[in-house]
Design a protein around this motif. Structure first.
Motif, PDB file in Angstrom:
ATOM      1  N   CYS A 142      40.711   2.788 -13.622  1.00  0.00           N
ATOM      2  CA  CYS A 142      40.176   2.842 -14.980  1.00  0.00           C
ATOM      3  C   CYS A 142      39.707   1.459 -15.405  1.00  0.00           C
ATOM      4  CB  CYS A 142      41.228   3.340 -15.955  1.00  0.00           C
ATOM      5  SG  CYS A 142      41.936   4.917 -15.491  1.00  0.00           S
ATOM      6  N   ILE A 143      38.498   1.391 -15.889  1.00  0.00           N
ATOM      7  CA  ILE A 143      37.951   0.140 -16.412  1.00  0.00           C
ATOM      8  C   ILE A 143      37.964   0.268 -17.931  1.00  0.00           C
ATOM      9  CG2 ILE A 143      35.957  -1.397 -16.493  1.00  0.00           C
ATOM     10  CD1 ILE A 143      35.175  -0.234 -13.717  1.00  0.00           C
ATOM     11  N   PHE A 144      38.896  -0.425 -18.555  1.00  0.00           N
ATOM     12  CA  PHE A 144      39.055  -0.390 -20.007  1.00  0.00           C
ATOM     13  C   PHE A 144      38.214  -1.501 -20.638  1.00  0.00           C
ATOM     14  CE2 PHE A 144      42.997   1.287 -18.187  1.00  0.00           C
ATOM     15  CZ  PHE A 144      43.022   2.525 -18.790  1.00  0.00           C
ATOM     16  N   SER A 145      37.914  -1.335 -21.924  1.00  0.00           N
ATOM     17  CA  SER A 145      37.076  -2.306 -22.651  1.00  0.00           C
ATOM     18  C   SER A 145      35.809  -2.592 -21.848  1.00  0.00           C
ATOM     19  CB  SER A 145      37.841  -3.612 -22.908  1.00  0.00           C
ATOM     20  OG  SER A 145      39.027  -3.371 -23.615  1.00  0.00           O
ATOM     21  N   ALA A 146      35.232  -1.534 -21.326  1.00  0.00           N
ATOM     22  CA  ALA A 146      34.091  -1.652 -20.415  1.00  0.00           C
ATOM     23  C   ALA A 146      32.936  -2.386 -21.076  1.00  0.00           C
ATOM     24  CB  ALA A 146      33.659  -0.266 -19.950  1.00  0.00           C
ATOM     25  N   ASN A 147      32.524  -3.458 -20.399  1.00  0.00           N
ATOM     26  CA  ASN A 147      31.446  -4.296 -20.897  1.00  0.00           C
ATOM     27  C   ASN A 147      30.676  -4.786 -19.678  1.00  0.00           C
ATOM     28  OD1 ASN A 147      30.108  -6.866 -21.487  1.00  0.00           O
ATOM     29  ND2 ASN A 147      31.082  -6.710 -23.491  1.00  0.00           N
ATOM     30  N   VAL A 148      29.379  -4.674 -19.721  1.00  0.00           N
ATOM     31  CA  VAL A 148      28.557  -5.012 -18.560  1.00  0.00           C
ATOM     32  C   VAL A 148      28.720  -6.473 -18.152  1.00  0.00           C
ATOM     33  CG1 VAL A 148      26.417  -5.593 -19.795  1.00  0.00           C
ATOM     34  CG2 VAL A 148      26.301  -4.546 -17.514  1.00  0.00           C
ATOM     35  N   ASN A 149      29.110  -7.336 -19.066  1.00  0.00           N
ATOM     36  CA  ASN A 149      29.249  -8.755 -18.760  1.00  0.00           C
ATOM     37  C   ASN A 149      30.587  -9.121 -18.122  1.00  0.00           C
ATOM     38  OD1 ASN A 149      26.683  -9.428 -19.834  1.00  0.00           O
ATOM     39  ND2 ASN A 149      27.554  -9.257 -21.885  1.00  0.00           N
ATOM     40  N   THR A 150      31.551  -8.208 -18.165  1.00  0.00           N
ATOM     41  CA  THR A 150      32.885  -8.523 -17.642  1.00  0.00           C
ATOM     42  C   THR A 150      33.398  -7.435 -16.703  1.00  0.00           C
ATOM     43  OG1 THR A 150      33.923  -7.520 -19.585  1.00  0.00           O
ATOM     44  CG2 THR A 150      33.517  -9.905 -19.673  1.00  0.00           C
ATOM     45  N   ILE A 186      37.260   7.354 -10.866  1.00  0.00           N
ATOM     46  CA  ILE A 186      36.881   6.053 -11.404  1.00  0.00           C
ATOM     47  C   ILE A 186      36.300   6.346 -12.778  1.00  0.00           C
ATOM     48  CG2 ILE A 186      35.346   4.066 -11.186  1.00  0.00           C
ATOM     49  CD1 ILE A 186      35.425   4.601  -8.108  1.00  0.00           C
ATOM     50  N   THR A 187      36.875   5.750 -13.799  1.00  0.00           N
ATOM     51  CA  THR A 187      36.388   6.024 -15.142  1.00  0.00           C
ATOM     52  C   THR A 187      36.270   4.743 -15.948  1.00  0.00           C
ATOM     53  OG1 THR A 187      36.638   7.448 -17.097  1.00  0.00           O
ATOM     54  CG2 THR A 187      38.656   6.532 -16.166  1.00  0.00           C
ATOM     55  N   THR A 188      35.329   4.756 -16.852  1.00  0.00           N
ATOM     56  CA  THR A 188      35.148   3.637 -17.763  1.00  0.00           C
ATOM     57  C   THR A 188      35.490   4.118 -19.165  1.00  0.00           C
ATOM     58  OG1 THR A 188      32.797   4.177 -18.051  1.00  0.00           O
ATOM     59  CG2 THR A 188      33.351   2.554 -16.360  1.00  0.00           C
ATOM     60  N   ALA A 189      36.084   3.221 -19.921  1.00  0.00           N
ATOM     61  CA  ALA A 189      36.442   3.535 -21.306  1.00  0.00           C
ATOM     62  C   ALA A 189      36.083   2.334 -22.175  1.00  0.00           C
ATOM     63  CB  ALA A 189      37.926   3.847 -21.424  1.00  0.00           C
ATOM     64  N   TYR A 190      35.498   2.599 -23.284  1.00  0.00           N
ATOM     65  CA  TYR A 190      35.118   1.518 -24.193  1.00  0.00           C
ATOM     66  C   TYR A 190      36.353   0.900 -24.832  1.00  0.00           C
ATOM     67  CZ  TYR A 190      32.615  -1.024 -27.825  1.00  0.00           C
ATOM     68  OH  TYR A 190      32.132  -2.009 -28.632  1.00  0.00           O
ATOM     69  N   GLY A 191      37.379   1.726 -25.042  1.00  0.00           N
ATOM     70  CA  GLY A 191      38.604   1.267 -25.690  1.00  0.00           C
ATOM     71  C   GLY A 191      39.455   0.372 -24.805  1.00  0.00           C
ATOM     72  N   GLU A 192      40.345  -0.340 -25.455  1.00  0.00           N
ATOM     73  CA  GLU A 192      41.276  -1.211 -24.741  1.00  0.00           C
ATOM     74  C   GLU A 192      42.319  -0.385 -24.002  1.00  0.00           C
ATOM     75  OE1 GLU A 192      43.017  -3.976 -27.472  1.00  0.00           O
ATOM     76  OE2 GLU A 192      41.075  -4.476 -28.343  1.00  0.00           O
ATOM     77  N   LYS A 193      42.941  -0.998 -22.997  1.00  0.00           N
ATOM     78  CA  LYS A 193      43.966  -0.325 -22.211  1.00  0.00           C
ATOM     79  C   LYS A 193      45.090   0.195 -23.107  1.00  0.00           C
ATOM     80  CE  LYS A 193      46.768  -0.852 -18.089  1.00  0.00           C
ATOM     81  NZ  LYS A 193      47.092  -1.728 -16.945  1.00  0.00           N
TER      82      LYS A 193
END
Length: 164
Positions: free
Chosen positions: A144-152, A103-110
Motif C-alpha cells: 500500500c502506498i499511502f499519501s500517494a504523491n507523484v513526487n514522493t 498494490i494499491t495507492t491511497a491519498y490518505g495517510e497510513k
C-alpha cells in the motif's frame, strides 16, 4: 516467471501517481501490464481473453487506487465475470498455486487506515484476497502506498514487489 499486473482506475485520464508507477514498471522483463481502463472503456469484459492471460501468469497483481475503501467498479466487474467464469469452468483449479498480491495507492495517510475508523487496510482488502485464496492462489501481503504523491513515490519498493 511470468507476472500479470491487472490495473484499473476510475479516473485514468487524470491519473498521475498510477501512471508514473506503471510507466516505471514497463521495462521489467516477464511483466505484462493489462490496463482494464483502456482495454474495456465500454465496460464489456471479454472473460475468455482474461482467462487466457491468467493461464499464462505465475504471479498476478491487482493494482488500483483505493476509492471509497474498495476497488474501481471496473475491477469489481472483472472479478465478478472472470473469477466466476473460472469457478464454473472445466478448469476451476486454473489459479491453483499461483501467487496473488494487491498494490494499491491511497491519498490518505497510513494512520487513516489503521482501524480507528472501524477497519484497517488489511480488512478492507480481505474480500479480494479471500476470493483469490478461495480459487487456490497463494495470497501475498498487500503493498500500500499511502499519501500517494507523484513526487514522493517509493518506486524502487514498488518495482521490487513486482519482481518478488
Amino acid at each position: 516467471m511470468q507476472t500479470l499486473l491487472l490495473f484499473a482506475h476510475t479516473f485514468w485520464k487524470d491519473s498521475k501517481v498510477n501512471k508514473a508507477l506503471l510507466q516505471s514498471a514497463e521495462s521489467l522483463p516477464h511483466l505484462t501490464i493489462h490496463n482494464l481502463s483502456t482495454t474495456y472503456q465500454d465496460g464489456n469484459i471479454n472473460t475468455q481473453t482474461e482467462i487466457a492471460l491468467l493461464q499464462k501468469a505465475d504471479k498476478i497483481f491487482f493494482q488500483f487506487p483505493l476509492f471509497w475503501f474498495s476497488t474501481p467498479a471496473l475491477m469489481k466487474e472483472w472479478q465478478d465475470r472472470v473469477l466466476t467464469g473460472i469457478l464454473y469452468s472445466d478448469n476451476p483449479k486454473l489459479l491453483q498455486g499461483k501467487k496473488f498480491g494487491i498494490i494499491t495507492t491511497a491519498y490518505g495517510e497510513k494512520s487513516s487506515y489503521d482501524g480507528h475508523h472501524g477497519y484497517n487496510i488489511h480488512t478492507l482488502l480481505s474480500p479480494i484476497n479471500h476470493s483469490f485464496g478461495y480459487l487456490g492462489c497463494d495470497v501475498q501481503e498487500a503493498f500500500c502506498i499511502f499519501s500517494a504523491n507523484v513526487n514522493t513515490l517509493p518506486t524502487q519498493e514498488y518495482l521490487a514487489k513486482l519482481k518478488d
